[in-house]
Design a protein around this motif. Structure first.
Motif, short mmCIF file in Angstrom:
data_model
loop_
_atom_site.label_atom_id
_atom_site.label_comp_id
_atom_site.label_asym_id
_atom_site.label_seq_id
_atom_site.Cartn_x
_atom_site.Cartn_y
_atom_site.Cartn_z
N LEU A 1 26.37 17.56 30.19
CA LEU A 1 25.63 16.55 30.95
C LEU A 1 24.88 15.65 29.98
O LEU A 1 24.32 16.12 28.99
CB LEU A 1 24.65 17.21 31.92
CG LEU A 1 25.29 18.03 33.06
CD1 LEU A 1 24.21 18.81 33.82
CD2 LEU A 1 26.06 17.12 34.02
N ASN B 1 18.21 18.71 39.17
CA ASN B 1 19.12 19.67 39.79
C ASN B 1 20.33 19.88 38.89
O ASN B 1 20.37 19.37 37.77
CB ASN B 1 19.54 19.19 41.20
CG ASN B 1 20.23 17.83 41.15
OD1 ASN B 1 20.72 17.39 40.10
ND2 ASN B 1 20.26 17.16 42.28
N ASN B 2 21.33 20.61 39.36
CA ASN B 2 22.47 20.94 38.50
C ASN B 2 23.41 19.75 38.25
O ASN B 2 24.36 19.86 37.49
CB ASN B 2 23.27 22.12 39.07
CG ASN B 2 23.72 21.86 40.51
OD1 ASN B 2 23.66 20.75 41.01
ND2 ASN B 2 24.16 22.93 41.16
N LYS B 3 23.12 18.62 38.89
CA LYS B 3 23.87 17.39 38.63
C LYS B 3 23.08 16.43 37.75
O LYS B 3 23.46 15.28 37.56
CB LYS B 3 24.25 16.71 39.96
CG LYS B 3 25.22 17.52 40.81
CD LYS B 3 25.60 16.78 42.07
CE LYS B 3 26.58 17.58 42.91
NZ LYS B 3 26.95 16.88 44.17
N ASN B 4 21.94 16.92 37.26
CA ASN B 4 21.06 16.15 36.38
C ASN B 4 20.48 14.91 37.04
O ASN B 4 20.32 13.86 36.43
CB ASN B 4 21.77 15.76 35.07
CG ASN B 4 20.76 15.42 33.98
OD1 ASN B 4 19.63 15.93 33.97
ND2 ASN B 4 21.15 14.56 33.06
N THR B 5 20.15 15.03 38.32
CA THR B 5 19.39 14.01 39.00
C THR B 5 18.23 14.71 39.71
O THR B 5 18.05 15.91 39.57
CB THR B 5 20.25 13.22 39.99
OG1 THR B 5 19.48 12.15 40.56
CG2 THR B 5 20.77 14.12 41.11
#
Length: 363
Positions: A272, A284-288
């Protein structure tokens, strides 16, 4: 396909409407409701049988749309009407709503809701608008009486429920000691910010590294996460519009520094991209930014595991204010620390946590 032949009436006019081609009863009803609303807008103040639901949809809802309020606030208000106010008042004629009706609805809200006065306040604004519109002569809602009712209930229930809302200074120290003893540096950093600096959860989750000044040991809190009317998250300015800058204690600063280094390593392992200064501190795990974080679940598990009282994330904010008060006896400082525009908000919010503040409010 259905055919509608309806009569829309008000005091002065009668219109027969015939329309075909509706795909469902729901579409037919929506069309009829819209025509009713249009008729009410043309002659609303002269309609003696105007129901509360008609007034809300035809007049007050449009008033809310024209007000300069945040999307998240607008969505919250509409939710209060949909879930709590319209089910009770929708079918009543506006002119027939009485003081007794307001007491009966408040009795229901007191049982179902944590903050019934918030809903009562929105009802009060709506009916006050009806007064200003000339539909009724007097507003039947008496917020002063309802506030006294809430205070009386609190006194009758004693401090049992109140004590569950926050930690005493000694309990806060115990919470911090057990928190630091864990090996989850991201949770250590996040919960130290909550209990040492009194951040709201929405403020915490909106933080970026550019908001931390490690050299001067300060944090700038100038944005928060909100939800619009469709419950979609977005970044917005905080409640007081101008934000605040706070000094960071060494304990929290050290945890943030460690987390900054570890986060960079973790993002690299997860392929990421690090967003530099604009990187969210607790993504979060989506880097947002988080929409629904797992902080509440983690906190409850942590408290249970270590034999601590179950206090909510917002209760940590209360705990922070309580500890600062006993350290400084300075309510104005607490006001700035929590980011309240009006000091009465600070006192009203924490009067149930800190008994001494009641004397300040009376003076």
């Amino acid at each position: 396909m259905t055919t509608m032949n309806k009569t829309v009436k008000d005091k002065k006019n009668q219109i027969d409407i015939t329309k075909r081609g509706f795909k469902s009863k729901t579409e037919e009803k929506a069309f009829y409701t819209q025509k009713q609303a249009e008729m009410l807008q043309r002659n609303d103040t002269d309609n003696p049988n105007l129901s509360f639901e008609q007034f809300y949809h035809a007049i007050y809802e449009k008033h809310l749309q024209n007000c300069t309020i945040e999307k998240s606030t607008s969505g919250e208000i509409k939710g209060m009407f949909k879930n709590h106010i319209l089910p009770f008042y929708g079918a009543l004629k506006v002119k027939d709503i009485s003081f007794q009706d307001t007491l009966q609805s408040f009795e229901v809200w007191k049982i179902k809701l944590i903050r019934p006065l918030k809903v009562a306040n929105e009802l009060n604004k709506c009916l006050q608008h009806a007064v200003e519109y000339g539909i009724i002569s007097n507003n039947p809602v008496d917020l002063w009486v309802l506030r006294l009712w809430v205070k009386k209930d609190r006194r009758m229930k004693g401090n049992q429920q109140i004590e569950k809302l926050f930690y005493t200074p000694d309990e806060s120290d115990e919470f911090i000691q057990k928190l630091i003893a864990t090996d989850d540096i991201s949770k250590i950093a996040s919960f130290l910010l909550l209990i040492n600096l009194g951040l709201r959860k929405s403020e915490l989750l909106a933080l970026q590294w550019q908001d931390i000044d490690f050299q001067n040991k300060t944090i700038r809190i100038h944005k928060t996460i909100g939800s619009d009317e469709l419950n979609k998250p977005y970044i917005k300015i905080p409640k007081n519009c101008y934000g605040r800058t706070l000094d960071i204690d060494n304990e929290t600063l050290k945890a943030l520094f460690k987390w900054q280094e570890l986060q960079a390593e973790q993002l690299k392992l997860q392929n990421l991209e690090h967003q530099g200064e604009k990187q969210f501190i607790f993504p979060n795990n989506k880097n947002t930014f988080y929409i629904n974080s797992k902080l509440n679940t983690w906190l409850k598990e942590f408290q249970t595991q270590h034999g601590l009282r179950l206090v909510s994330i917002h209760g940590l904010r209360h705990s922070c204010a309580t500890r600062i008060y006993y350290q400084t006896n300075d309510v104005k400082f607490i006001q700035h620390f929590l980011g309240h525009t009006d000091i009465t908000t600070t006192i009203d919010t924490y009067i149930h946590c800190i008994p001494e503040l009641g004397n300040i409010l009376v003076k």
